[in-house]
Design an enzyme around this catalytic site. Sequence first.
Site: not given
Length: 464
Positions: A121-122, A165
Amino acid sequence: MAPAIPSALERPHFIGIGGAGMSGIAKILAQRGAKVAGSDAKESPTAEALRALGATVHIGHEAGHLADDASCVVVSSAIRADNPELARAAELSIPVVHRSDALASVMTGLRSIAVAGTHGKTTTTSMLAVALGGLGLDPSYAIGGDLEGPGTNARHGDGEIFVAEADESDRSFQKYDPEVAIVLNVELDHHANYASMDEIYESFEIFAGKIVPGGTLVIAADQPGAVELTARLRDRSDLRIVTYGESADADVRIHKVTPRGLTSEVTVVLDGRFLTFTVSVPGRHYAHNAVSALAAGVALGIPAHNLASAIGTYTGVKRRLQLKGEAAGVQVIDSYAHHPTEMTADLEAMRGAAADARLLVVFQPHLFSRTQELGTEMGQALALADASVLLDIYPAREDPIPGVTSELIGAAGRAAGAEITAVSDPATVPDVIAGMARPGDLVLTMGAGDVTDLGPAILARLSS
């Protein structure tokens, strides 16, 4: 023009303001003109960055840190009920707002992309933020890690796009209403909040249900959990689903990933045309992240060739295969990976980058509950390294679970053929690694806890 600050967030107080998710929202609100305050357990560069934006940051948690005129108190799921500032908020009848609600508020009125799922995600959110910024679209973003380039995890931009995010760990991602959502994969994780895969699928279905009518879900075509979620959502007539991956039937198909040291060259087939671009982090896993970012940007109407070139300017996120330095011919790299799938992806990427060199790993397990459920798989992942140093479990927000120690991982790893040395005192790790490493080796510090602090110490010891 900056969106108006909701009245509840005009004078917010953040408990745990130095956290990755909390600090990002605090920074955006400060940049928009809110009077931001908060507290954190210890001093950090993040605390200093917030002060530079005009925020008041207290160190330690005390009731007196909460101003009587605070408009709300912002908390994350990690804040315990007995926190003195939270108790003081109740005495003063100050509203308590969850981090996800605060983030949803700052996203209101903008075209948002929400990035969810395991794993990456990051990285994916960061790739989008960097690429959109490089194209002059000046996005706002809130990320769970600091970008290597801009050096921050959040920013208020003047453009109409907000990239966030979206955290599924505590179901908080269900608060957002994105125009485009990315789901990288769906796996059993976050065992304190989900008892089964059915619960996780249900949670992701709710998240997908919040995508605005006519919006787009970008989702992996190669991962079993993502494929199952796609099947569950196919009947939604108001949702456009775009799949990506190496599967022959993927809408955005990855044709080839060519390793180039610590970078990769990726070729995709999009709308029947081949498109090749560079990803400045190694490994197939990060190539897939880049392609998901490409598909999401295209869904917003951004030309694919422009976006692909801009993604190539992304240089990484702190703790995501971040090169910390080199000493005595040994490179030290840092990885946030703490779930077996992440560990395997990063270890495979490093194996490819290492070529004939050895790969040495310093691994710190994260959370007792995760180790209890996935310790065997973690140990098996460590078999991809030539040798590993295994630290004690980093507890974070959890209390110990009887019988659950890092030896669960060590035993599973040794059974899978891994060479593992258990070390209880992190301060001794630099000496241990110095005794193992040879010129040309790669050392990977891995885990979501404070194992990242060992990188500079290892480099200093190697230099000596």
